[in-house]
Scaffold this motif. Structure first.
Motif, PDB file in Angstrom:
ATOM      1  N   ASN A  60      -6.415   5.722   3.139  1.00 36.98           N
ATOM      2  CA  ASN A  60      -6.381   5.617   1.673  1.00 36.98           C
ATOM      3  C   ASN A  60      -5.754   4.290   1.288  1.00 36.98           C
ATOM      4  O   ASN A  60      -4.568   4.065   1.547  1.00 36.98           O
ATOM      5  CB  ASN A  60      -5.561   6.763   1.081  1.00 36.98           C
ATOM      6  N   ASP A  61      -6.546   3.416   0.692  1.00 35.58           N
ATOM      7  CA  ASP A  61      -6.027   2.110   0.275  1.00 35.58           C
ATOM      8  C   ASP A  61      -5.187   2.237  -0.996  1.00 35.58           C
ATOM      9  O   ASP A  61      -5.534   3.002  -1.897  1.00 35.58           O
ATOM     10  CB  ASP A  61      -7.192   1.151  -0.030  1.00 35.58           C
ATOM     11  N   ALA A  62      -4.101   1.492  -1.052  1.00 35.32           N
ATOM     12  CA  ALA A  62      -3.292   1.449  -2.277  1.00 35.32           C
ATOM     13  C   ALA A  62      -2.783   0.019  -2.470  1.00 35.32           C
ATOM     14  O   ALA A  62      -2.818  -0.799  -1.551  1.00 35.32           O
ATOM     15  CB  ALA A  62      -2.135   2.430  -2.170  1.00 35.32           C
ATOM     16  N   LEU A  63      -2.330  -0.248  -3.689  1.00 32.15           N
ATOM     17  CA  LEU A  63      -1.932  -1.612  -4.054  1.00 32.15           C
ATOM     18  C   LEU A  63      -0.459  -1.874  -3.789  1.00 32.15           C
ATOM     19  O   LEU A  63       0.387  -1.016  -4.015  1.00 32.15           O
ATOM     20  CB  LEU A  63      -2.203  -1.844  -5.542  1.00 32.15           C
ATOM     21  N   ILE A  64      -0.184  -3.091  -3.354  1.00 27.72           N
ATOM     22  CA  ILE A  64       1.212  -3.547  -3.218  1.00 27.72           C
ATOM     23  C   ILE A  64       1.211  -5.070  -3.388  1.00 27.72           C
ATOM     24  O   ILE A  64       0.176  -5.725  -3.189  1.00 27.72           O
ATOM     25  CB  ILE A  64       1.814  -3.140  -1.850  1.00 27.72           C
ATOM     26  N   GLY A  65       2.369  -5.624  -3.746  1.00 27.24           N
ATOM     27  CA  GLY A  65       2.521  -7.081  -3.800  1.00 27.24           C
ATOM     28  C   GLY A  65       1.815  -7.711  -4.974  1.00 27.24           C
ATOM     29  O   GLY A  65       1.729  -7.143  -6.073  1.00 27.24           O
ATOM     30  N   GLY A  66       1.270  -8.923  -4.741  1.00 22.65           N
ATOM     31  CA  GLY A  66       0.627  -9.663  -5.826  1.00 22.65           C
ATOM     32  C   GLY A  66      -0.572  -8.922  -6.389  1.00 22.65           C
ATOM     33  O   GLY A  66      -0.796  -8.911  -7.615  1.00 22.65           O
ATOM     34  N   ALA A  67      -1.342  -8.282  -5.522  1.00 24.01           N
ATOM     35  CA  ALA A  67      -2.521  -7.536  -5.990  1.00 24.01           C
ATOM     36  C   ALA A  67      -2.089  -6.436  -6.956  1.00 24.01           C
ATOM     37  O   ALA A  67      -2.762  -6.176  -7.971  1.00 24.01           O
ATOM     38  CB  ALA A  67      -3.263  -6.928  -4.798  1.00 24.01           C
ATOM     39  N   ALA A  68      -0.961  -5.817  -6.660  1.00 25.36           N
ATOM     40  CA  ALA A  68      -0.465  -4.747  -7.533  1.00 25.36           C
ATOM     41  C   ALA A  68       0.075  -5.328  -8.843  1.00 25.36           C
ATOM     42  O   ALA A  68      -0.108  -4.744  -9.913  1.00 25.36           O
ATOM     43  CB  ALA A  68       0.632  -3.958  -6.821  1.00 25.36           C
ATOM     44  N   ILE A  69       0.716  -6.506  -8.763  1.00 24.43           N
ATOM     45  CA  ILE A  69       1.223  -7.152  -9.987  1.00 24.43           C
ATOM     46  C   ILE A  69       0.045  -7.464 -10.906  1.00 24.43           C
ATOM     47  O   ILE A  69       0.085  -7.201 -12.114  1.00 24.43           O
ATOM     48  CB  ILE A  69       2.010  -8.438  -9.642  1.00 24.43           C
ATOM     49  N   ASP A  70      -1.029  -8.021 -10.337  1.00 24.05           N
ATOM     50  CA  ASP A  70      -2.202  -8.359 -11.152  1.00 24.05           C
ATOM     51  C   ASP A  70      -2.796  -7.126 -11.828  1.00 24.05           C
ATOM     52  O   ASP A  70      -3.210  -7.161 -12.979  1.00 24.05           O
ATOM     53  CB  ASP A  70      -3.286  -9.022 -10.287  1.00 24.05           C
ATOM     54  N   ALA A  71      -2.846  -6.026 -11.073  1.00 22.51           N
ATOM     55  CA  ALA A  71      -3.521  -4.832 -11.610  1.00 22.51           C
ATOM     56  C   ALA A  71      -2.618  -3.998 -12.506  1.00 22.51           C
ATOM     57  O   ALA A  71      -3.095  -3.362 -13.454  1.00 22.51           O
ATOM     58  CB  ALA A  71      -4.038  -3.975 -10.453  1.00 22.51           C
ATOM     59  N   THR A  72      -1.308  -3.985 -12.201  1.00 20.31           N
ATOM     60  CA  THR A  72      -0.449  -3.019 -12.919  1.00 20.31           C
ATOM     61  C   THR A  72       0.822  -3.639 -13.501  1.00 20.31           C
ATOM     62  O   THR A  72       1.568  -2.962 -14.190  1.00 20.31           O
ATOM     63  CB  THR A  72       0.008  -1.890 -11.957  1.00 20.31           C
ATOM     64  N   GLY A  73       1.105  -4.895 -13.143  1.00 16.65           N
ATOM     65  CA  GLY A  73       2.319  -5.534 -13.668  1.00 16.65           C
ATOM     66  C   GLY A  73       3.545  -5.267 -12.819  1.00 16.65           C
ATOM     67  O   GLY A  73       4.633  -5.766 -13.104  1.00 16.65           O
ATOM     68  N   THR A  74       3.405  -4.455 -11.776  1.00 15.80           N
ATOM     69  CA  THR A  74       4.558  -4.187 -10.922  1.00 15.80           C
ATOM     70  C   THR A  74       4.125  -4.277  -9.446  1.00 15.80           C
ATOM     71  O   THR A  74       2.981  -3.962  -9.103  1.00 15.80           O
ATOM     72  CB  THR A  74       5.194  -2.811 -11.237  1.00 15.80           C
ATOM     73  N   ALA A  75       5.068  -4.690  -8.577  1.00 14.29           N
ATOM     74  CA  ALA A  75       4.695  -4.940  -7.173  1.00 14.29           C
ATOM     75  C   ALA A  75       4.561  -3.659  -6.354  1.00 14.29           C
ATOM     76  O   ALA A  75       3.998  -3.680  -5.258  1.00 14.29           O
ATOM     77  CB  ALA A  75       5.734  -5.866  -6.524  1.00 14.29           C
ATOM     78  N   LEU A  76       5.098  -2.564  -6.866  1.00 12.38           N
ATOM     79  CA  LEU A  76       4.930  -1.282  -6.159  1.00 12.38           C
ATOM     80  C   LEU A  76       4.694  -0.178  -7.196  1.00 12.38           C
ATOM     81  O   LEU A  76       5.645   0.469  -7.661  1.00 12.38           O
ATOM     82  CB  LEU A  76       6.158  -0.940  -5.306  1.00 12.38           C
ATOM     83  N   PRO A  77       3.428   0.050  -7.545  1.00  9.31           N
ATOM     84  CA  PRO A  77       3.141   1.099  -8.529  1.00  9.31           C
ATOM     85  C   PRO A  77       3.536   2.483  -7.989  1.00  9.31           C
ATOM     86  O   PRO A  77       3.535   2.704  -6.770  1.00  9.31           O
ATOM     87  CB  PRO A  77       1.614   1.025  -8.708  1.00  9.31           C
ATOM     88  N   ASP A  78       3.843   3.391  -8.911  1.00  7.51           N
ATOM     89  CA  ASP A  78       4.246   4.749  -8.504  1.00  7.51           C
ATOM     90  C   ASP A  78       3.174   5.423  -7.649  1.00  7.51           C
ATOM     91  O   ASP A  78       3.486   6.157  -6.706  1.00  7.51           O
ATOM     92  CB  ASP A  78       4.512   5.622  -9.742  1.00  7.51           C
ATOM     93  N   GLU A  79       1.881   5.156  -7.993  1.00  7.61           N
ATOM     94  CA  GLU A  79       0.795   5.819  -7.231  1.00  7.61           C
ATOM     95  C   GLU A  79       0.842   5.400  -5.762  1.00  7.61           C
ATOM     96  O   GLU A  79       0.518   6.188  -4.871  1.00  7.61           O
ATOM     97  CB  GLU A  79      -0.602   5.453  -7.768  1.00  7.61           C
ATOM     98  N   THR A  80       1.220   4.140  -5.511  1.00 10.68           N
ATOM     99  CA  THR A  80       1.292   3.673  -4.127  1.00 10.68           C
ATOM    100  C   THR A  80       2.389   4.417  -3.370  1.00 10.68           C
ATOM    101  O   THR A  80       2.200   4.872  -2.239  1.00 10.68           O
ATOM    102  CB  THR A  80       1.558   2.153  -4.089  1.00 10.68           C
ATOM    103  N   LEU A  81       3.521   4.553  -4.047  1.00 12.76           N
ATOM    104  CA  LEU A  81       4.634   5.259  -3.421  1.00 12.76           C
ATOM    105  C   LEU A  81       4.263   6.720  -3.142  1.00 12.76           C
ATOM    106  O   LEU A  81       4.550   7.263  -2.064  1.00 12.76           O
ATOM    107  CB  LEU A  81       5.849   5.176  -4.342  1.00 12.76           C
ATOM    108  N   GLU A  82       3.567   7.327  -4.102  1.00 12.34           N
ATOM    109  CA  GLU A  82       3.142   8.726  -3.892  1.00 12.34           C
ATOM    110  C   GLU A  82       2.182   8.821  -2.710  1.00 12.34           C
ATOM    111  O   GLU A  82       2.293   9.722  -1.879  1.00 12.34           O
ATOM    112  CB  GLU A  82       2.440   9.266  -5.147  1.00 12.34           C
ATOM    113  N   ALA A  83       1.213   7.874  -2.651  1.00 11.60           N
ATOM    114  CA  ALA A  83       0.241   7.896  -1.555  1.00 11.60           C
ATOM    115  C   ALA A  83       0.964   7.704  -0.213  1.00 11.60           C
ATOM    116  O   ALA A  83       0.627   8.345   0.788  1.00 11.60           O
ATOM    117  CB  ALA A  83      -0.803   6.797  -1.752  1.00 11.60           C
ATOM    118  N   ALA A  84       1.967   6.830  -0.200  1.00 10.68           N
ATOM    119  CA  ALA A  84       2.714   6.586   1.043  1.00 10.68           C
ATOM    120  C   ALA A  84       3.450   7.852   1.468  1.00 10.68           C
ATOM    121  O   ALA A  84       3.417   8.246   2.640  1.00 10.68           O
ATOM    122  CB  ALA A  84       3.703   5.440   0.838  1.00 10.68           C
TER     123      ALA A  84
END
Ligand code: NAD
Length: 389
Positions: A60-84
């Motif tokens: 399951n791919d999830a966003l982190i880092g710059g890609a996450a900042i571009d998409a959500t404004g934060t480097a570690l979105p809550d959804e990523t943490l939940e998926a992890a």
């Protein structure tokens, strides 16, 4: 979708050999720059492992880092943490790049994603194996006789110390320059608690027992109070429960020199967060290529596996990044999180075979490498897969 599920095809499920369960859920964090390129090769290898060892990996791919900042404004979105948290293991590629470089303390930065996921998952131990593949001995800048036999494990404390302490930058009169105007002042705090040192010391001694039975504990006890406490606690844990392990204390400045002078003498090196960050990059350089080194970050729950190198913005998008550190991170994931030692051994053997066959990515090639043996990222992944099958 699982990358490969042998159970979907009738009797072939009889070839099942994983002893834990059928499908593993892997949270994949490609991150930035070369991240997605090398992650694709890690997934290829996982699929090949699934086929050979009769299990499936749901990535399951999830966003982190710059890609996450571009998409959500934060480097570690809550959804990523939940998926992890919901996965069996986390496989990360790398984060960061010039696009997100900023000196504005209020702006989000890609590495905040890394620091936060480590903290949130309680990943207090970072394991960085430093080994020389014999086919690559010539890639090191050190003499062959110095690097012969190098096989060490750096155990770095990952959730304490300077990187997580209180920090501030401000203007005040005391910092005033000669012009009399308020000058800038900044501080970072380095703090450790007893239990943080005790648990990382135990990890190091346990690792040493499975290796050559030696631990070098690195500190700066001649200057820092945290280091004096570090040394006292490491010795207390040693004397109480691990007296069979050989323990030496090394001051960090001396350690920086000894890693170059006598790298083969080190077995397990344990140290605090910032010293470990710096020394592990130095140790990585002994091998000749950052592109070859994997790491594991472990705590009491879901663990995270990633290459030791960064996002290599200078070569992003060119298809020339070395995917082997990512593939060796998959090896560590199988070994440390999924209890699949045989599959991990198979990956290591496949990577060794690729190198023994003279195949190289550009970063590990030298003047004697024939042009047809220099592979791009995807071809190197394919070469490993071919030797896994
Ligand atoms: P880097 O590791 O990205 O690159 C250093 C050098 O090694 C570059 O010349 C690069 O091309 C090369 N290199 C690195 N990985 C390679 C690979 N797989 N194949 C071939 N060559 C490779 O370090 P850097 O240049 O200091 O940092 C670049 C970015 O990465 C920065 O934004 C930094 O913050 C970030 N970074 C991220 C992590 C991480 O995600 N864990 C770690 C370190 C740096």
């Amino acid at each position: 979708m699982p990358l490969d599920n042998p159970f979907a095809s009738g009797p072939s499920s009889m070839s099942w050999s994983c002893n834990v369960k059928k499908t593993y859920t892997i949270c994949c964090l490609p991150g930035d720059c070369i991240g997605p390129e090398i992650m694709a090769e890690g997934k290829k290898v996982l699929a090949a492992v699934g086929k050979r060892f009769g299990c499936a990996f749901e990535c399951n791919d999830a966003l982190i880092g710059g890609a996450a900042i571009d998409a959500t404004g934060t480097a570690l979105p809550d959804e990523t943490l939940e998926a992890a948290r919901a996965s069996d293991a986390v496989l990360l590629a790398a984060v960061g790049g010039p696009k997100w470089d900023t000196t504005d303390p209020a702006a989000p930065r890609p590495e905040q994603g890394l620091l936060k996921i480590r903290k949130e998952l309680g990943l207090y131990t970072n394991l960085r194996p430093v080994q020389i593949f014999s086919a690559l001995a010539g890639a090191s800048t050190l003499k062959p006789e110095v690097i012969d036999g190098v096989d060490m494990m750096i155990v770095r404390e990952l959730t304490g110390g300077l990187y997580f302490g209180v920090r501030e930058r401000f203007y005040d009169e005391e910092g005033a320059g000669t012009d009399g105007k308020p000058g800038q002042r900044a501080y970072d705090t380095l703090e450790y608690r007893e239990y943080e040192i005790e648990r990382i010391a135990r990890q190091a001694f346990e690792a040493a027992r499975k290796r050559r039975g030696k631990v070098a504990s690195v500190d700066k006890a001649n200057v820092l109070e945290t280091s004096r406490m570090w040394r006292e606690i490491v010795h207390r844990v040693h004397d109480a429960d691990y007296a069979d392990v050989e323990l030496e204390d090394v001051l960090v400045d001396n350690a920086a020199m000894q890693l170059i002078n006598r790298p083969a003498d080190f077995d397990v090196v344990v140290t605090e967060n910032m010293f470990g960050d710096i020394l592990s990059d130095e140790a990585a350089q002994i091998t000749g290529s950052l592109g070859m080194l994997a790491s594991a970050s472990l705590g009491d729950g879901v663990a995270l596996f990633e290459p030791s190198h960064g996002s290599a913005p200078d070569i992003a998008g060119k298809g020339i990044a070395n995917p082997l550190a990512q593939i060796l991170s998959v090896e560590m994931m199988l070994r440390y999180s999924l209890d699949m030692g045989d599959a991990a051994d198979a990956i290591r053997a496949a990577v060794t075979a690729v190198l023994d066959d003279g195949l190289r990515t550009r970063d590990i090639a030298d003047a004697s490498t024939p042009a047809d043996k220099i592979l791009g990222t995807a071809a190197m992944g394919d070469a490993v897969v071919a030797r896994l099958q």
